[in-house]
Design an enzyme around this catalytic site. Sequence first.
Site: not given
Length: 388
Positions: A297, A341
């Site tokens: 991430y 995102y």
Amino acid sequence: MSARVRDPLSGRAAVAGIGATEFSKDSGRSELRLAVEAVRAALDDAGLTPGDVDGLVTFTMDTSPEITVAQACGMGDLSFFSRVHYGGGAACATVLQAALAVAAGVAEVVVCYRAFNERSGRRFGAGVQHREPSAEGAALGWALPFGLLTPASWVAMAAQRYLHRYGLTPEAFGHVAVVDRRYAATNPAAHFYGRPITLADHAASRWIVEPLRLLDCCQETDGGQALVVTSVDRARDLPHPPAVVATAAQGAGRGQEQMTSFYRDDLAGLPETGVVARRLWRTAGLGPGDIDVGILYDHFTPFVLMQLEEFGFCGRGEAADFVAEERLPLNTHGGQLGEAYLHGMNGIAEGVRQVRGTAVNQVPGASRVLVTAGTGVPTSGLVLTGDG
């Protein structure tokens, strides 16, 4: 940590379908429509219909409730529905929840989804605008009056400490941005397709909050992503090779807050990631050397470095060199810095593609993929493997 045996979930569930909308800066449609499009695309990929679905999992932050998505998609009765908290930290936990439901026989086909207009609508990067009274809001109240109003400002505190602790410069973060953007440049689905960067580009990008520059911060995206989870046995009869959930875990560290855990003993690490790492390695019977691809991430580059260290891929303070030397294929879709995102859900989809052997930037022989979720908050992670 009590878990010292193989994960009882191992081999019980698999991701059988993935689907997404296009990733854009202005979708021109509602978040509900984005969710429905992604869910239907994932079901088509899995060779299933809305009528096959009896479970749904999403994020507490999502604006499209499970029952509304079910109605809009034309699904029937649901026997399982769930939401996971803490923003991007929920990503891998949605798959964990779905796998638990499948393994327990609570549901047979569970779809995990996330959809938002995060660029054209509510932009998370704008920071705190208003909070209803809550315990979480009270914790933020210790930082907000001093100008720490945005996610970048919260991460910058830990990033500055990391650089100081290990005698590094902000160039250390640039290696993550360069690698992500290089993969994004060859991924047609990525926003930054065809636009790689160099370390010089990173160093020339404007400051956001020192020591973070623009190219240290993930983009803002409109879009949706969905994943279909079912039993491994059922997945074997579907069109694509199963991406088996070898293990999955959630983790919160001592003294954990949402992005503002500034009163912990050490700001130069991510204890919540350490909790997840220890559980994944113990329950999967694996270690860093067994992983073929890392999908970490990457909302901000410093936290990618800290994750590598928490998972034991390298020593403390050594992650920048680890990335620069490309010792592990990292974020082969371009990550949230380069592709989109989507609160980490697109990263899980990339893990599935790597296991299937269908990724744009395919790693030859990839059979074990580590995927992580948002850091700085209570988080989650999983290991996907091939069926064999």
